[in-house]
Design a protein around this motif. Structure first.
Motif, PDB file in Angstrom:
ATOM      1  N   PHE A   1     -97.697  14.040   7.882  1.00 21.00           N
ATOM      2  CA  PHE A   1     -97.814  12.485   8.179  1.00 21.00           C
ATOM      3  C   PHE A   1     -96.523  11.674   7.845  1.00 21.00           C
ATOM      4  O   PHE A   1     -95.685  12.034   7.361  1.00 21.00           O
ATOM      5  CB  PHE A   1     -98.980  11.791   7.245  1.00 21.00           C
ATOM      6  N   LEU A   2     -96.317  10.559   8.745  1.00 21.34           N
ATOM      7  CA  LEU A   2     -95.381   9.717   8.731  1.00 21.34           C
ATOM      8  C   LEU A   2     -95.639   8.786   7.186  1.00 21.34           C
ATOM      9  O   LEU A   2     -96.771   8.086   7.331  1.00 21.34           O
ATOM     10  CB  LEU A   2     -95.513   8.541   9.822  1.00 21.34           C
ATOM     11  N   ALA A   3     -94.766   9.185   6.265  1.00 18.14           N
ATOM     12  CA  ALA A   3     -95.016   8.326   5.161  1.00 18.14           C
ATOM     13  C   ALA A   3     -93.767   8.122   4.629  1.00 18.14           C
ATOM     14  O   ALA A   3     -92.624   8.764   4.716  1.00 18.14           O
ATOM     15  CB  ALA A   3     -95.660   9.468   4.131  1.00 18.14           C
ATOM     16  N   ILE A   4     -93.818   7.105   3.648  1.00 17.31           N
ATOM     17  CA  ILE A   4     -92.479   6.307   2.985  1.00 17.31           C
ATOM     18  C   ILE A   4     -92.876   6.389   1.541  1.00 17.31           C
ATOM     19  O   ILE A   4     -93.841   5.675   1.332  1.00 17.31           O
ATOM     20  CB  ILE A   4     -91.841   5.236   3.706  1.00 17.31           C
ATOM     21  N   LYS A   5     -91.965   6.606   0.653  1.00 19.51           N
ATOM     22  CA  LYS A   5     -92.034   6.328  -0.847  1.00 19.51           C
ATOM     23  C   LYS A   5     -91.404   4.848  -0.744  1.00 19.51           C
ATOM     24  O   LYS A   5     -90.159   4.672  -0.681  1.00 19.51           O
ATOM     25  CB  LYS A   5     -91.471   7.507  -1.408  1.00 19.51           C
TER      26      LYS A   5
END
Length: 525
Positions: free
Chosen positions: A330-334
């Motif tokens: 998935f395209l995910a950012i912290k």
């Protein structure tokens, strides 16, 4: 003379064509997330490698005329690129305008020389920068009469450093750890000086036939401390062998120290590199939805969006949730979804961001997400989760388009299931699990032929599709269940809620949105 420069500076400042051109050049050469830079970098890497191959091939072969012309074109492109970087390295017009307006404010005489000195200083600073020097040195090998300049062709390979983001990040890592590397260099040179001095004192002056001067001692010390050990110089005295033991142990420590520095720095950069990659991919999407919070609701949403090929981006403070094998693609950012700078970097203010879904477990956080999002994009659709019913009004006032009461919905679903379990499971299977039958919606666009016609004129039944109801655009909370086909008149922006086969729905959409009949009879008043 001063007046002419000032007028020209104001002319450039007000010229939209000049601004667009310079912005395009900057995005192509320096833009972090621009699409054109990606293609430009790939093109320049190919150009660099091909010209280096030509220079190597030329050593033992006669070049064909077209090859010489190809290299000429490549050199021209290198020169244009360098001039473009020189152009966008500073804003000369702004210096002139700023200094002129300052002089007018203080009622002082404007001195153009002062502005020109600042402009010249910035340009010279760019010209003397390491990457600019590499660019210039990469052009020189084209002048063939001076064969000594061909050694500079190696600098064309260094140009690739500019176009490869991973190598640039590695360079930044080394610069950030320059104090640690400086300390390491001091220890390294001290160890070399110690070892070479000891071996030269005890084995120089003819004692060791392989050590003729102090440089041989330094060479032996470097080879030993790096644990390479070619064996061409070996100690023959007790003192020399003791020094060798200390150098080998010290060399292992130096290598371990340098490895730990690089590893630590790279691990710190991994998250930044991943975020930049995700942001780059997000900016390349034509449309996407942002999910803030990757809890149970977020995972269900991501799963359903994946089924229908809907692009989405996840933002969550805990990156451990993304490391599952089912979610790592998935395209995910912290990050903190309430941070306006983060939202701006992912393109929340652009048209590609179609919807923001705030579904964290904290109503206060959801409220902050709504405020930050609405301040950057007043028109974006925002769906928020309210854990406490009292928070619903606050979320709506903050700018949420719709608010979902998760606990209330769960209770309603449970009551419906208890009352009509068979019907509930059938509908649930259609909505979530069915491979064939799905529920979908069709919005009647302005170009659709059926505006002003009765429902029966569309003949939905021939597609084996069931029309459940219609939602009016002006009041989405108003749902017309099972409208009468012989009396209901289709209007612009009506939303049809339908159930049917996927392929049948696609055919119906194509007919409603693209089909143009020869004769159109309107029943609208």
């Amino acid at each position: 003379m001063n007046t002419q420069f000032v007028r020209f500076a104001y002319f450039l400042e007000s010229s939209k064509k000049y601004y667009r051109t310079k912005s395009f050049v900057y995005e192509t050469l320096e833009g972090t997330n621009s699409k054109q830079r990606k293609y430009f970098d790939l093109f320049m890497i190919f150009l660099v490698l091909s010209t280096v191959a030509i220079l190597i091939y030329e050593v033992n072969h006669q070049l064909l005329p077209w090859v010489d012309a190809y290299e000429t074109v490549a050199i021209i492109i290198f020169i244009i690129e360098w001039l473009g970087r020189l152009w966008v390295s500073s804003n000369s017009r702004k210096h002139i305008i700023k200094d002129y307006e300052k002089s007018q404010l203080l009622n002082q005489e404007f001195h153009l020389n002062y502005s020109l000195r600042k402009i010249l200083k910035e340009k010279v600073s760019f010209i003397l920068s390491p990457m600019s020097i590499i660019d210039l040195l990469a052009i020189l090998p084209y002048y063939r009469p001076l064969r000594i300049l061909r050694i500079l062709m190696i600098f064309r390979l260094f140009k690739i450093l500019r176009y490869t983001n991973s190598i640039q990040q590695f360079r930044h890592v080394l610069l950030e750890k320059k104090f640690e590397f400086f300390t390491l260099a001091i220890l390294f040179f001290m160890a070399i000086a110690f070892g070479s001095t000891i071996i030269f004192i005890y084995e120089g002056a003819g004692v060791n036939p392989n050590i003729h001067n102090y440089f041989d001692a330094i060479y032996w010390s470097v080879i030993t401390i790096s644990t390479v050990g070619f064996g061409d110089i070996s100690p023959i005295t007790i003192q020399g062998r003791i020094a060798t033991l200390f150098l080998v142990v010290g060399g292992m420590g130096v290598i371990a120290f340098s490895t730990s520095i690089v590893t630590t720095a790279l691990s710190e950069k991994l998250l930044i590199l991943k975020e930049e990659k995700v942001m780059g991919e997000t900016n390349s999407l034509s449309s996407f939805i942002i999910i803030c919070g990757f809890g149970r609701m977020g995972k269900v949403l991501a799963k359903e969006f994946t089924k229908i090929n809907q692009n989405f981006l996840i933002i969550d403070k805990n990156d451990e949730k993304f490391k599952n094998k089912n979610t790592q693609d998935f395209l995910a950012i912290k990050g903190d979804a309430t941070d306006s700078s983060l939202l701006k970097n992912i393109g929340i203010h652009k048209e590609a961001a179609t919807c923001m879904i705030a579904i964290t477990d904290d109503d206060a956080v959801n409220l902050s997400i709504i405020l930050s999002t609405r301040s950057l994009n007043p028109t974006i659709r925002i769906i928020a989760r309210a854990n406490n019913p009292k928070a619903k009004e606050k979320l709506l006032l903050a700018g949420a388009s719709e608010v979902i009461l998760a606990n209330e919905i769960a209770a309603l679903v449970a009551s419906e299931y208890l009352g009509q379990p068979v019907a509930f499971e059938a509908i649930d299977d259609i909505l979530l699990n069915s491979e064939d039958a799905i529920m979908d919606e069709i919005k009647i666009e302005e170009s659709s032929y059926c505006i002003g016609l009765k429902l029966e004129s569309i003949n939905i039944n021939k597609f084996n599709i069931t029309l459940i109801g219609v939602i009016k655009e002006e009041n989405k909370k108003s749902f017309i269940f099972n409208p009468q086909k012989n009396t209901y008149i289709v209007e612009k922006n009506d939303i049809f809620i339908i159930i049917g086969n996927k392929e049948s729905i696609q055919h119906l959409k194509m007919e409603i949105l693209t089909y143009q009949p020869k004769q159109r009879i309107s029943y609208a008043k």
